[in-house]
Design a protein around this motif. Structure first.
Motif, short mmCIF file in Angstrom:
data_model
loop_
_atom_site.label_atom_id
_atom_site.label_comp_id
_atom_site.label_asym_id
_atom_site.label_seq_id
_atom_site.Cartn_x
_atom_site.Cartn_y
_atom_site.Cartn_z
N ASN A 168 -4.11 2.97 -3.07
CA ASN A 168 -3.66 2.06 -4.13
C ASN A 168 -3.15 0.77 -3.54
O ASN A 168 -2.38 0.78 -2.58
N LEU A 169 -3.58 -0.35 -4.14
CA LEU A 169 -3.12 -1.68 -3.77
C LEU A 169 -2.20 -2.17 -4.86
O LEU A 169 -2.55 -2.13 -6.05
N CYS A 170 -1.01 -2.64 -4.48
CA CYS A 170 -0.09 -3.28 -5.42
C CYS A 170 -0.08 -4.77 -5.11
O CYS A 170 0.23 -5.17 -3.98
N LEU A 171 -0.41 -5.56 -6.10
CA LEU A 171 -0.43 -7.01 -5.96
C LEU A 171 0.19 -7.59 -7.22
O LEU A 171 -0.35 -7.40 -8.32
N GLY A 172 1.33 -8.23 -7.06
CA GLY A 172 2.05 -8.73 -8.23
C GLY A 172 2.41 -7.56 -9.12
O GLY A 172 2.85 -6.51 -8.65
N PRO A 173 2.18 -7.68 -10.43
CA PRO A 173 2.57 -6.62 -11.36
C PRO A 173 1.54 -5.49 -11.48
O PRO A 173 1.74 -4.56 -12.25
N ARG A 174 0.45 -5.58 -10.75
CA ARG A 174 -0.65 -4.62 -10.94
C ARG A 174 -0.87 -3.72 -9.74
O ARG A 174 -0.60 -4.10 -8.61
N THR A 175 -1.38 -2.51 -10.05
CA THR A 175 -1.74 -1.53 -9.01
C THR A 175 -3.09 -0.94 -9.38
O THR A 175 -3.31 -0.60 -10.54
N TRP A 176 -3.98 -0.84 -8.39
CA TRP A 176 -5.29 -0.23 -8.63
C TRP A 176 -5.83 0.32 -7.30
O TRP A 176 -5.43 -0.12 -6.23
N GLU A 205 3.23 5.10 10.79
CA GLU A 205 2.13 6.05 10.92
C GLU A 205 1.71 6.50 9.53
O GLU A 205 2.56 6.81 8.69
N ALA A 206 0.41 6.53 9.28
CA ALA A 206 -0.10 6.91 7.97
C ALA A 206 -1.25 7.91 8.14
O ALA A 206 -1.88 7.98 9.19
N VAL A 207 -1.49 8.66 7.07
CA VAL A 207 -2.58 9.64 7.01
C VAL A 207 -3.32 9.41 5.70
O VAL A 207 -2.70 9.15 4.67
N LEU A 216 0.88 -1.17 0.00
CA LEU A 216 0.00 0.00 0.00
C LEU A 216 0.92 1.22 0.00
O LEU A 216 1.18 1.83 1.04
N PRO A 217 1.48 1.56 -1.17
CA PRO A 217 2.52 2.60 -1.22
C PRO A 217 2.05 3.98 -0.76
O PRO A 217 2.84 4.73 -0.19
N ASP A 218 0.79 4.32 -0.97
CA ASP A 218 0.28 5.63 -0.54
C ASP A 218 0.32 5.77 0.98
O ASP A 218 0.32 6.89 1.51
#
Length: 153
Positions: free
Chosen positions: A97-105, A70-72, A18-20
């Motif tokens: 955004n969720l990154c799973l394998g090669p995809r992000t959505w 910690e996240a906001v 969850l890069p965000d």
């Protein structure tokens, strides 16, 4: 069974990011029985205006360490969610955004304390894309991530 190369095959458990939210590696349970996705959080603190509500929270990505992130995030809703034990809970809902394998959505995630649960995150049906196939007989079909990614943060 024929496997279509355009489908993303996932097991009942996968590594996600969850890069965000500053979370480069989490183990998540793919839960087709759950409608919404859920992230294990603590110290959930709402702030901001009523027009632009935000929430601050902490995530322990790995149960076996003291690491906390910690996240906001912007609050997009508050919803009553029925947990697996039958208890209804009013939860903050965020989009990230969720990154799973090669995809992000982008997905919607509810925030709740799952410290007593094995998985830090549940990926519910709303987050499962139509081009995904969940193979409940296996886990970790997608590339492994590492908690060592937190050392560089």
């Amino acid at each position: 069974m024929l496997r279509d190369a355009s489908r993303l095959i996932v097991g009942w458990q996968e590594w996600v990011a969850l890069p965000d939210l500053g979370l480069p590696a989490l183990k998540a349970k793919i839960d087709t029985g759950a409608k919404t996705s859920a992230l294990s959080t603590t110290l959930i603190e709402p702030f901001g205006s009523s027009r632009k509500p935000k929430v601050r929270f902490r995530v322990r990505p790995n149960r076996s360490t003291d690491l906390e992130v910690e996240a906001v995030a912007d609050v997009i809703d508050r919803r009553e969610v029925m947990s697996s034990n039958g208890v209804s809970e009013l939860r903050y809902v965020i989009e990230t955004n969720l990154c799973l394998g090669p995809r992000t959505w982008p997905i919607e995630v509810t925030l709740t304390n799952r410290e007593h649960m094995t998985s830090r995150m549940l990926i519910g049906r709303q987050a499962i894309r139509s081009d995904m196939l969940v193979d409940c007989a296996v886990s970790f079909c997608q590339p492994r991530l590492s908690y060592r990614l937190y050392a560089s943060l």
